[in-house]
Design an enzyme around this catalytic site. Structure first.
Site, PDB file in Angstrom:
ATOM      1  N   ASP A  40       1.053  -1.103  -0.038  1.00  0.00           N
ATOM      2  CA  ASP A  40      -0.016  -0.044   0.191  1.00  0.00           C
ATOM      3  C   ASP A  40       0.824   1.291   0.212  1.00  0.00           C
ATOM      4  O   ASP A  40       2.259   1.108   0.264  1.00  0.00           O
ATOM      5  CB  ASP A  40      -0.989  -0.016   1.241  1.00  0.00           C
ATOM      6  CG  ASP A  40      -2.060  -0.850   1.197  1.00  0.00           C
ATOM      7  OD1 ASP A  40      -2.466  -1.351  -0.176  1.00  0.00           O
ATOM      8  OD2 ASP A  40      -2.588  -1.370   2.284  1.00  0.00           O
ATOM      9  N   TYR A  68       6.463  -8.834   8.066  1.00  0.00           N
ATOM     10  CA  TYR A  68       6.179  -7.202   8.199  1.00  0.00           C
ATOM     11  C   TYR A  68       6.339  -6.915   9.725  1.00  0.00           C
ATOM     12  O   TYR A  68       6.180  -7.838  10.825  1.00  0.00           O
ATOM     13  CB  TYR A  68       4.751  -7.105   7.993  1.00  0.00           C
ATOM     14  CG  TYR A  68       4.144  -7.454   6.471  1.00  0.00           C
ATOM     15  CD1 TYR A  68       4.672  -6.285   5.429  1.00  0.00           C
ATOM     16  CD2 TYR A  68       3.643  -8.487   6.253  1.00  0.00           C
ATOM     17  CE1 TYR A  68       4.187  -6.504   4.098  1.00  0.00           C
ATOM     18  CE2 TYR A  68       3.301  -8.634   4.806  1.00  0.00           C
ATOM     19  CZ  TYR A  68       3.622  -8.021   4.010  1.00  0.00           C
ATOM     20  OH  TYR A  68       3.101  -8.071   2.541  1.00  0.00           O
ATOM     21  N   ASP A  82      -6.501   1.544   7.955  1.00  0.00           N
ATOM     22  CA  ASP A  82      -5.344   2.138   8.044  1.00  0.00           C
ATOM     23  C   ASP A  82      -5.591   3.518   8.375  1.00  0.00           C
ATOM     24  O   ASP A  82      -6.488   4.169   8.682  1.00  0.00           O
ATOM     25  CB  ASP A  82      -4.326   1.771   7.161  1.00  0.00           C
ATOM     26  CG  ASP A  82      -4.869   2.577   5.653  1.00  0.00           C
ATOM     27  OD1 ASP A  82      -5.757   3.676   5.894  1.00  0.00           O
ATOM     28  OD2 ASP A  82      -4.437   2.079   4.429  1.00  0.00           O
ATOM     29  N   ARG A 175      -3.818  -4.958   7.500  1.00  0.00           N
ATOM     30  CA  ARG A 175      -4.691  -3.966   7.926  1.00  0.00           C
ATOM     31  C   ARG A 175      -6.187  -4.556   8.328  1.00  0.00           C
ATOM     32  O   ARG A 175      -6.676  -4.115   9.237  1.00  0.00           O
ATOM     33  CB  ARG A 175      -4.818  -2.639   7.175  1.00  0.00           C
ATOM     34  CG  ARG A 175      -5.256  -3.110   5.576  1.00  0.00           C
ATOM     35  CD  ARG A 175      -4.872  -1.911   4.694  1.00  0.00           C
ATOM     36  NE  ARG A 175      -5.260  -2.261   3.415  1.00  0.00           N
ATOM     37  CZ  ARG A 175      -6.378  -2.033   2.427  1.00  0.00           C
ATOM     38  NH1 ARG A 175      -7.378  -1.357   3.258  1.00  0.00           N
ATOM     39  NH2 ARG A 175      -6.225  -2.239   1.380  1.00  0.00           N
TER      40      ARG A 175
END
Length: 303
Positions: A40, A68, A82, A175
């Site tokens: 993103d 991540y 987010d 997310r």
């Protein structure tokens, strides 16, 4: 230049993965470049670019597990799950939520489970992206699919912020996990920051910033560790050296006998030519009881 390269780029925040591809394409002059997994715009970290002949393997790298690191903001839910989305409902004080409560709520996000893409995502249905429907106020369909989280670790929460590390299968929406965790805790939550640390055996520590890559000379752009020639990509498969006739058959899409190899039925193998050049990725396929198995080419590289 060799037939194909992988470039490890440390994506900056505020730009799309496609933007990074275009800038690397302009810097290198290579017309054929793809990436193996979208980040993103707000996210940073490893973007694995497949250039030249390696572009043929883009889908293969996309399927690799990804790791991540990030921060979840407790107490505020958003439309996009987010920090860039609009607030949903009232913000809540999450200061009293402790580590034990978080672990209980997160139990359902470990192992395999079904996950629906966020309404504001690039998922397509009948040619339309979910975010296009969401922006028009239309109902976005639930299309759950199985995902897998092999690691999910949290630091103790501090001032409503929850640092975490996660390793997950391709296609997992981190997310969405942040948003659903907030729902389970009853306080709402969203993903405040996200950085991709690795894709399979490739790590962000070996990547180079986009700006630095653009400033390098043509020779420097092809130097390790941020550039890996196709022949040196660490595929986790047995390497099978082919004779010239077998190379010809594989390039024609024909299977060859799987003799003298350790790989078993269903296993992938890396097929290389007489000079060690990578020819294809293949898969061992059964022929029937008592018959020699075959190696079928699955991804054949251009000559």
């Amino acid at each position: 230049m060799r037939r194909g390269w992988l470039f490890l780029i440390d994506k900056p925040g505020g730009m799309t993965s496609h933007d990074v591809v275009e800038r690397v394409r302009r810097a290198t002059g290579l017309p054929r470049i793809g990436h193996s997994g979208t980040l993103d715009p707000m996210a940073t970290g490893l973007l694995l670019l497949c250039a030249g002949g390696a572009a043929r393997l883009q889908a293969f790298f996309t399927r690799m597990d990804k790791s991540y690191e990030g921060v979840i903001r407790l107490g505020r839910a958003t439309t996009t799950y987010d920090r860039e989305g609009e607030t949903v409902g009232q913000e809540r004080d999450a200061a009293a939520i402790g580590a034990e409560e978080i672990e209980r709520a997160a139990a359902g996000f470990r192992g395999e489970f079904l996950q629906s893409p966020p309404p504001y995502s690039a998922k397509k249905l009948a040619g339309r992206r979910f975010y296009e429907m969401a922006r028009k106020g239309e109902t976005v369909p639930q299309m759950p699919k199985k995902v897998r989280v092999s690691l999910l670790r949290f630091e103790p929460p501090r001032e409503g912020r929850l640092s975490f590390a996660i390793t997950c299968s391709s296609g997992t929406y981190v997310r969405a996990i942040a948003s659903e965790l907030g729902e389970k805790l009853g306080c709402g939550a969203h993903l405040e920051s996200l950085r991709r640390a690795s894709i399979g055996p490739f790590h962000a520590g070996d990547a180079v910033s986009l700006e630095h890559f653009e400033q390098m000379s043509a020779q420097q752009r092809l130097e390790p560790p941020h550039a890996i020639p196709l022949e040196e990509v660490p595929f986790p498969f047995e390497r099978v050296r082919l004779a010239s006739l077998e190379v010809w058959k594989i390039r024609k899409g024909q299977a060859i006998p799987a003799r003298g190899i350790a790989a078993k039925e269903g296993d992938w193998v890396t097929l290389v030519g007489p000079a060690g050049e990578m020819v294809a990725l293949g898969q061992v396929t059964p022929m029937g009881t008592g018959k020699v198995s075959l190696i079928k080419p699955k991804i054949v590289l251009a000559e």
